[in-house]
Design a protein around this motif. Sequence first.
Motif, PDB file in Angstrom:
ATOM      1  N   SER A  66       0.743  -1.423  -0.185  1.00 15.32           N
ATOM      2  CA  SER A  66      -0.139  -0.154   0.315  1.00 15.32           C
ATOM      3  C   SER A  66       0.628   1.112  -0.022  1.00 15.32           C
ATOM      4  CB  SER A  66      -0.795  -0.294   1.252  1.00 15.32           C
ATOM      5  OG  SER A  66      -2.275  -0.731   1.190  1.00 15.32           O
ATOM      6  N   ARG A 111      -2.116   6.915   4.956  1.00 11.40           N
ATOM      7  CA  ARG A 111      -3.094   5.206   5.000  1.00 11.40           C
ATOM      8  C   ARG A 111      -2.684   4.445   5.797  1.00 11.40           C
ATOM      9  NH1 ARG A 111      -4.662   0.486   0.382  1.00 11.40           N
ATOM     10  NH2 ARG A 111      -6.107   0.110   1.479  1.00 11.40           N
ATOM     11  N   LEU A 122      -2.811   1.480   8.503  1.00  9.99           N
ATOM     12  CA  LEU A 122      -3.566  -0.183   7.660  1.00  9.99           C
ATOM     13  C   LEU A 122      -4.007  -0.546   9.298  1.00  9.99           C
ATOM     14  CD1 LEU A 122      -1.946  -0.619   4.474  1.00  9.99           C
ATOM     15  CD2 LEU A 122      -4.645  -0.181   4.930  1.00  9.99           C
ATOM     16  N   THR A 145      -6.305  -5.092   7.156  1.00 10.52           N
ATOM     17  CA  THR A 145      -7.311  -4.512   6.947  1.00 10.52           C
ATOM     18  C   THR A 145      -6.868  -2.715   6.868  1.00 10.52           C
ATOM     19  OG1 THR A 145      -8.000  -4.059   9.473  1.00 10.52           O
ATOM     20  CG2 THR A 145      -9.272  -6.132   8.243  1.00 10.52           C
ATOM     21  N   GLN A 146      -8.244  -2.455   6.643  1.00  9.84           N
ATOM     22  CA  GLN A 146      -8.206  -0.875   6.467  1.00  9.84           C
ATOM     23  C   GLN A 146      -8.269  -0.696   7.851  1.00  9.84           C
ATOM     24  OE1 GLN A 146      -7.445   2.004   3.830  1.00  9.84           O
ATOM     25  NE2 GLN A 146      -7.065   3.182   5.942  1.00  9.84           N
ATOM     26  N   SER A 155     -11.360   4.843  10.432  1.00  7.20           N
ATOM     27  CA  SER A 155     -10.680   6.607  11.191  1.00  7.20           C
ATOM     28  C   SER A 155     -10.547   7.208  12.175  1.00  7.20           C
ATOM     29  CB  SER A 155     -11.746   7.524   9.681  1.00  7.20           C
ATOM     30  OG  SER A 155     -12.514   7.624  11.341  1.00  7.20           O
TER      31      SER A 155
END
Length: 182
Positions: free
Chosen positions: A132, A159, A161, A171-172, A175
């Motif tokens: 990523s 990003r 993760l 996985t993301q 937030s």
Amino acid sequence: MKRNIVIASITAAALLSGTAVAVAGTQSSSTGAPTTHTTNASGTTTLSDAAHAALKAVPGTLDSLDRDHGRWDAEILGKDGKWHEVTLDGSTAKVLNQHIDRDTDAEDAAEAKALRNADISATEAARKAASSGTVTSVEFDGDRTQVWEVETVKNHKERDLNVNAQSGKVTQAPSDDDGDDD
């Protein structure tokens, strides 16, 4: 006229106590032979080299590694059972400072136990998240679901993760919308 070619690759670059260290950049000379640079295309030490240097300075288990202000900051659960903090130069991976963290509590003991039970190491988590982008931070979170929180940067976009510390599933990260800068 031959030019230096930068080959971006995500590889297992070093083996540290049986764990792979990832995220490396390789540069070739005009003859095509690999050079011995330990920096990536931006002139900074790779996470791989920083992890290797930190664990060489303090043998144990890497709990976190974060690139900030031109330096790498590492936290290591030493083989002596104590928490160590190591600061490395961001260009050379030379150890600038290291000390034992004497401000520990019950939460640190729980973190140590969870870290010892993790099947996936910090460097393995970084390798898994590297597709990523460039990994700039990896940190163990043993609170609820044990995960490695990994920050990557690609095209100037960060990003976040999560890499499950048992299965390695990426996985993301949820937030962080609570308004603080954590």
